[in-house]
Motif scaffolding. Structure first.
Motif, PDB file in Angstrom:
ATOM      1  N   GLU A 159       8.043 -26.138  26.734  1.00 17.40           N
ATOM      2  CA  GLU A 159       6.631 -25.753  26.724  1.00 17.40           C
ATOM      3  C   GLU A 159       6.238 -25.143  25.384  1.00 17.40           C
ATOM      4  O   GLU A 159       5.166 -25.446  24.844  1.00 17.40           O
ATOM      5  N   MET A 160       7.108 -24.307  24.837  1.00 19.49           N
ATOM      6  CA  MET A 160       6.807 -23.692  23.550  1.00 19.49           C
ATOM      7  C   MET A 160       6.797 -24.724  22.427  1.00 19.49           C
ATOM      8  O   MET A 160       6.041 -24.589  21.460  1.00 19.49           O
ATOM      9  N   ALA A 161       7.605 -25.760  22.561  1.00 22.23           N
ATOM     10  CA  ALA A 161       7.588 -26.835  21.562  1.00 22.23           C
ATOM     11  C   ALA A 161       6.231 -27.530  21.573  1.00 22.23           C
ATOM     12  O   ALA A 161       5.695 -27.904  20.515  1.00 22.23           O
ATOM     13  N   GLY A 162       5.652 -27.706  22.765  1.00 19.24           N
ATOM     14  CA  GLY A 162       4.322 -28.296  22.857  1.00 19.24           C
ATOM     15  C   GLY A 162       3.257 -27.408  22.236  1.00 19.24           C
ATOM     16  O   GLY A 162       2.344 -27.887  21.563  1.00 19.24           O
ATOM     17  N   VAL A 163       3.371 -26.099  22.470  1.00 18.72           N
ATOM     18  CA  VAL A 163       2.446 -25.139  21.868  1.00 18.72           C
ATOM     19  C   VAL A 163       2.570 -25.174  20.351  1.00 18.72           C
ATOM     20  O   VAL A 163       1.557 -25.207  19.626  1.00 18.72           O
ATOM     21  N   GLN A 164       3.805 -25.190  19.870  1.00 21.93           N
ATOM     22  CA  GLN A 164       4.010 -25.197  18.423  1.00 21.93           C
ATOM     23  C   GLN A 164       3.471 -26.475  17.784  1.00 21.93           C
ATOM     24  O   GLN A 164       2.903 -26.439  16.688  1.00 21.93           O
ATOM     25  N   ASP A 165       3.627 -27.585  18.476  1.00 23.27           N
ATOM     26  CA  ASP A 165       3.102 -28.853  17.963  1.00 23.27           C
ATOM     27  C   ASP A 165       1.586 -28.788  17.836  1.00 23.27           C
ATOM     28  O   ASP A 165       1.011 -29.230  16.827  1.00 23.27           O
ATOM     29  N   ALA A 166       0.920 -28.221  18.844  1.00 21.27           N
ATOM     30  CA  ALA A 166      -0.541 -28.080  18.790  1.00 21.27           C
ATOM     31  C   ALA A 166      -0.958 -27.120  17.686  1.00 21.27           C
ATOM     32  O   ALA A 166      -1.951 -27.354  16.987  1.00 21.27           O
ATOM     33  N   LEU A 167      -0.208 -26.033  17.515  1.00 19.40           N
ATOM     34  CA  LEU A 167      -0.501 -25.081  16.443  1.00 19.40           C
ATOM     35  C   LEU A 167      -0.309 -25.718  15.076  1.00 19.40           C
ATOM     36  O   LEU A 167      -1.107 -25.493  14.150  1.00 19.40           O
ATOM     37  N   ASP A 168       0.731 -26.515  14.924  1.00 20.03           N
ATOM     38  CA  ASP A 168       1.003 -27.148  13.627  1.00 20.03           C
ATOM     39  C   ASP A 168      -0.122 -28.093  13.226  1.00 20.03           C
ATOM     40  O   ASP A 168      -0.433 -28.228  12.032  1.00 20.03           O
ATOM     41  N   ARG A 169      -0.726 -28.761  14.199  1.00 16.40           N
ATOM     42  CA  ARG A 169      -1.836 -29.661  13.873  1.00 16.40           C
ATOM     43  C   ARG A 169      -3.096 -28.879  13.531  1.00 16.40           C
ATOM     44  O   ARG A 169      -3.952 -29.355  12.777  1.00 16.40           O
ATOM     45  N   CYS A 170      -3.206 -27.688  14.101  1.00 11.56           N
ATOM     46  CA  CYS A 170      -4.416 -26.883  13.925  1.00 11.56           C
ATOM     47  C   CYS A 170      -4.368 -26.028  12.666  1.00 11.56           C
ATOM     48  O   CYS A 170      -5.356 -25.893  11.950  1.00 11.56           O
ATOM     49  N   ILE A 171      -3.220 -25.436  12.391  1.00 14.56           N
ATOM     50  CA  ILE A 171      -3.093 -24.460  11.301  1.00 14.56           C
ATOM     51  C   ILE A 171      -2.546 -25.152  10.058  1.00 14.56           C
ATOM     52  O   ILE A 171      -1.408 -25.616  10.031  1.00 14.56           O
ATOM     53  N   THR A 172      -3.361 -25.215   9.020  1.00 16.21           N
ATOM     54  CA  THR A 172      -2.964 -25.919   7.798  1.00 16.21           C
ATOM     55  C   THR A 172      -2.271 -25.003   6.795  1.00 16.21           C
ATOM     56  O   THR A 172      -1.607 -25.491   5.881  1.00 16.21           O
ATOM     57  N   TYR A 173      -2.457 -23.705   6.938  1.00 16.33           N
ATOM     58  CA  TYR A 173      -1.791 -22.740   6.050  1.00 16.33           C
ATOM     59  C   TYR A 173      -1.661 -21.418   6.796  1.00 16.33           C
ATOM     60  O   TYR A 173      -2.580 -21.000   7.510  1.00 16.33           O
ATOM     61  N   LYS A 174      -0.508 -20.768   6.637  1.00 22.21           N
ATOM     62  CA  LYS A 174      -0.334 -19.423   7.176  1.00 22.21           C
ATOM     63  C   LYS A 174       0.731 -18.701   6.362  1.00 22.21           C
ATOM     64  O   LYS A 174       1.659 -19.313   5.838  1.00 22.21           O
ATOM     65  N   ASN A 175       0.572 -17.399   6.259  1.00 23.24           N
ATOM     66  CA  ASN A 175       1.553 -16.593   5.545  1.00 23.24           C
ATOM     67  C   ASN A 175       1.348 -15.131   5.882  1.00 23.24           C
ATOM     68  O   ASN A 175       0.255 -14.730   6.312  1.00 23.24           O
ATOM     69  N   HIS A 176       2.379 -14.340   5.662  1.00 22.81           N
ATOM     70  CA  HIS A 176       2.272 -12.908   5.941  1.00 22.81           C
ATOM     71  C   HIS A 176       3.349 -12.142   5.194  1.00 22.81           C
ATOM     72  O   HIS A 176       4.411 -12.687   4.861  1.00 22.81           O
ATOM     73  N   THR A 177       3.062 -10.903   4.907  1.00 22.31           N
ATOM     74  CA  THR A 177       4.067 -10.006   4.346  1.00 22.31           C
ATOM     75  C   THR A 177       4.980  -9.516   5.470  1.00 22.31           C
ATOM     76  O   THR A 177       4.735  -9.773   6.646  1.00 22.31           O
ATOM     77  N   GLU A 178       6.022  -8.813   5.099  1.00 27.39           N
ATOM     78  CA  GLU A 178       6.992  -8.342   6.097  1.00 27.39           C
ATOM     79  C   GLU A 178       6.363  -7.368   7.083  1.00 27.39           C
ATOM     80  O   GLU A 178       6.690  -7.367   8.272  1.00 27.39           O
ATOM     81  N   LYS A 179       5.421  -6.559   6.600  1.00 26.82           N
ATOM     82  CA  LYS A 179       4.750  -5.576   7.437  1.00 26.82           C
ATOM     83  C   LYS A 179       3.247  -5.646   7.184  1.00 26.82           C
ATOM     84  O   LYS A 179       2.791  -6.282   6.230  1.00 26.82           O
ATOM     85  N   TYR A 180       2.480  -5.009   8.045  1.00 26.65           N
ATOM     86  CA  TYR A 180       1.052  -4.904   7.809  1.00 26.65           C
ATOM     87  C   TYR A 180       0.620  -3.447   7.969  1.00 26.65           C
ATOM     88  O   TYR A 180       1.211  -2.690   8.740  1.00 26.65           O
ATOM     89  N   TYR A 181      -0.415  -3.078   7.217  1.00 25.18           N
ATOM     90  CA  TYR A 181      -0.949  -1.724   7.275  1.00 25.18           C
ATOM     91  C   TYR A 181      -2.082  -1.653   8.286  1.00 25.18           C
ATOM     92  O   TYR A 181      -2.934  -2.551   8.366  1.00 25.18           O
ATOM     93  N   SER A 182      -2.116  -0.568   9.072  1.00 28.45           N
ATOM     94  CA  SER A 182      -3.226  -0.326   9.987  1.00 28.45           C
ATOM     95  C   SER A 182      -3.783   1.064   9.747  1.00 28.45           C
ATOM     96  O   SER A 182      -3.038   2.053   9.777  1.00 28.45           O
TER      97      SER A 182
END
Length: 439
Positions: free
Chosen positions: A367-390
């Motif tokens: 099921e997660m493979a199906g979700v990831q496949d849908a996300l891969d078609r939708c998201i053309t770029y993504k990135n993040h630092t190791e942590k985020y500030y709040s």
């Protein structure tokens, strides 16, 4: 909220502010040749708040260091902008203006084209519709794109991020344009407090009153207020990187770029932004990557960034993939605790990683493979630092999962104040109607 740019030399900042404030101003009527206009890039800069100085610097960065098109060129750069009269002055009314930035005879010109009445907020849906409509009327073109720079609070109903107790007010009070907010949101000078674009809105204070207010618009009204189709819509605003936001805007823009967490004061790189967007084929991916690369090179709490670029045409497939999983794992999702899932809002528990929710709820590998496949078609770029500030915890938090989209986690242990109100509002969102996350 923003943090004021700690690493900029004061002298340089003052020079930039003086430059933008003293640009030649003209009000001559535009008479563009439709056939010659290739791209129109709109910088929607709503800064009647503690962002006023920082957003002024952003436009100054474009004027002094970035690419500025020629008046007779194929591309047009517009700004819709409002500022406070003085930093921290939320009483003196100012007018939101539409102006064009271009080069003529070697000089950068700020050409004022249209202004609204003083005291009108460009975040009010009617004002946004008028301002953007005027931009389209003056510059008919085949391609439009917009960079929205202000506070942001994702899919949440107006006022809720700052004060969940708004859920206890009457519907009439919740519909008011001016929403009271706690004093704690204006203590931006506290030691160790870094200002971010965290909570959506412009600030206002009525003459003779001590109480502070915000003017906000919800994401559905925001979408309805954009009269032209956009090739891209980039949010230089906090917490906008949710699937609910993407879905609400899926028919407005082909690509949406946004952050799942709070954005620090530097925001996007405005020195290179127009280089990427004002060309034959605009490159919003490069804008997102510049943003990530800048923060990845920082140290300490300043090394904080999340970003993704969404192809909106693929969102319906993602919804079709998620809907049966939300139904199958409804009880498990409701039982999740915030500590078990990747969150992006610090102590504000309204934004969690979409894929991590399903995985922690027990979705199978298939099921997660199906979700990831849908996300891969939708998201053309993504990135993040190791942590985020709040800002609401005044610290950085670890990122252990990042699919590129956040989502609401409808668990009683997550939302402790106003959950019934929040769920009722969530049911009005298009993403929920397509997936029935909340029933």
């Amino acid at each position: 909220m923003f943090f004021y740019r700690q690493k900029r030399i004061l002298y340089n900042t003052i020079l930039q502010l003086l430059f933008i404030l003293t640009l030649p101003i003209a009000c001559d009527k535009q008479d563009p040749d439709e056939a010659t206009i290739r791209n129109v890039c709109i910088i929607y800069s709503a800064g009647y708040s503690d962002l006023s100085t920082a957003l002024t610097e952003d436009l100054a960065d474009i004027a002094t260091k970035g690419f500025v098109p020629k008046r007779k060129g194929a591309d047009v750069l517009l700004a819709i902008s409002q500022r406070t009269a003085q930093p921290g002055d939320y009483i003196t009314p100012t007018a939101p203006c539409l102006y064009r930035i271009y080069k003529h005879s070697g000089k950068v010109i700020r050409d004022t084209l249209f202004s609204m009445d003083e005291g009108v907020s460009p975040l009010e849906a009617d004002a946004m519709r008028i301002l953007l409509g005027k931009a389209g009327e003056l510059f008919p073109a085949r391609h439009y794109g917009m960079v929205f720079s202000s506070h942001g609070s994702g899919w949440l109903p107006p006022g809720f991020f700052r004060n969940p107790d708004i859920s206890k007010k009457s519907k009439r009070e919740r519909r008011a344009s001016w929403i009271p907010v706690p004093d704690s949101y204006f203590q931006d000078d506290l030691p160790g407090f870094i200002l971010t674009k965290a909570a959506g809105a412009e600030y206002h204070q009525k003459p003779g009153e001590k109480e502070m207010y915000t003017v906000e618009t919800d994401i559905q009204a925001f979408a309805a207020s954009i009269p032209m189709h956009l090739d891209y819509l980039l949010f230089d605003a906090c917490l906008m990187g949710g699937v609910e936001v993407a879905w609400a805007l899926r028919e407005v823009a082909d690509y949406i770029g946004f952050s799942q967490t709070e954005i620090l004061s530097e925001g996007f790189d405005y020195t290179s932004l127009t280089d990427h967007l004002l060309q034959a084929t605009p490159d919003p991916t490069a804008v997102c990557d510049d943003f990530y690369q800048y923060y990845e090179k920082q140290t300490g709490i300043y090394r904080s960034a999340t970003i993704s670029l969404i192809r909106t045409g693929e969102l319906e497939d993602l919804a079709r993939t998620c809907r049966p999983l939300f139904e199958r794992y409804r009880a498990e999702i409701s039982a999740l605790k915030p500590s078990e899932v990747q969150g992006f809002g610090g102590a504000k528990r309204y934004f969690f990683d979409l894929a991590d929710i399903l995985e922690k709820a027990g979705a199978s590998a298939e099921e997660m493979a199906g979700v990831q496949d849908a996300l891969d078609r939708c998201i053309t770029y993504k990135n993040h630092t190791e942590k985020y500030y709040s800002a609401n915890v005044r610290d950085t938090l670890q990122i252990h999962a990042f699919c590129g989209l956040s989502m609401y986690l409808p668990s009683p242990s997550v939302v402790t104040t106003g959950k019934a109100y929040l769920d009722e509002y969530y049911c009005t969102l298009g993403w929920n109607q397509a997936t029935e996350l909340v029933k």
